[in-house]
Design an enzyme around this catalytic site. Structure first.
Site, mmCIF file in Angstrom:
data_model
loop_
_atom_site.group_PDB
_atom_site.id
_atom_site.type_symbol
_atom_site.label_atom_id
_atom_site.label_comp_id
_atom_site.label_asym_id
_atom_site.label_seq_id
_atom_site.Cartn_x
_atom_site.Cartn_y
_atom_site.Cartn_z
ATOM 1 N N CYS A 51 50.380 40.812 51.896
ATOM 2 C CA CYS A 51 49.739 41.630 53.082
ATOM 3 C C CYS A 51 48.413 41.250 54.144
ATOM 4 O O CYS A 51 48.027 41.690 54.534
ATOM 5 C CB CYS A 51 49.406 43.173 52.911
ATOM 6 S SG CYS A 51 47.998 43.513 52.416
ATOM 7 N N CYS A 100 48.480 47.189 49.910
ATOM 8 C CA CYS A 100 49.732 47.686 49.804
ATOM 9 C C CYS A 100 50.704 48.343 48.376
ATOM 10 O O CYS A 100 51.846 47.848 48.222
ATOM 11 C CB CYS A 100 50.635 46.089 50.429
ATOM 12 S SG CYS A 100 49.673 44.413 49.483
ATOM 13 N N CYS A 122 40.529 39.818 36.224
ATOM 14 C CA CYS A 122 41.833 38.737 35.898
ATOM 15 C C CYS A 122 43.005 38.447 36.217
ATOM 16 O O CYS A 122 43.627 38.942 36.938
ATOM 17 C CB CYS A 122 41.992 37.972 34.110
ATOM 18 S SG CYS A 122 42.990 37.148 33.835
#
Length: 134
Positions: A51, A100, A122
């Protein structure tokens, strides 16, 4: 969850490559040490590949030698959301884009890295797009 950016499964599949879709929409993981941003030192901002929401700064990126890009904090505290993940028979904290709902990776604490937060975000390279500083 209700997200600012909402698309149907068909729209996500049309926008993302199969590999991107697997990681971002199905909470998959790319193989370690193969992601395009694992060792990148470019100054800039890392955005959600799905997004475009800005998520991490190169200023918080560090070498964790774990096989994926690592950051010690998100760009803004509210740019990501956290979900409990017990999918591999262990408790982990999943990190998603708050804009999103796309899967980014996981965050770990107390591993002894010399970072200001003692956290390691991570993050899968394939879930990000680097916007280099000008």
């Amino acid at each position: 969850m209700s997200y600012e950016v909402q698309k149907s499964d068909a729209e996500w599949r049309a926008q993302l490559s199969p590999e991107e879709y697997h990681v971002l929409r199905e909470a998959g993981t790319e193989r370690p040490f193969v992601g395009e941003y694992t060792d990148t030192k470019t100054v800039g901002v890392y955005a959600c590949r799905a997004c475009g929401a800005e998520l991490f700064s190169s200023e918080t990126k560090f070498d964790s030698h774990c096989g994926w890009p690592s950051y010690y904090a998100p760009l803004a505290g509210d740019s990501v959301e956290y979900l409990e993940d017990t999918s591999l028979g262990m408790r982990r904290v999943e990190v998603r884009c708050k804009n999103c709902g796309s899967h980014l990776g996981h965050v770990f604490e107390g591993e002894g890295y010399g970072t200001p937060t003692d956290q390691r975000y991570c993050i899968n390279s394939i879930s990000l797009t680097l916007k280099p500083a000008e």
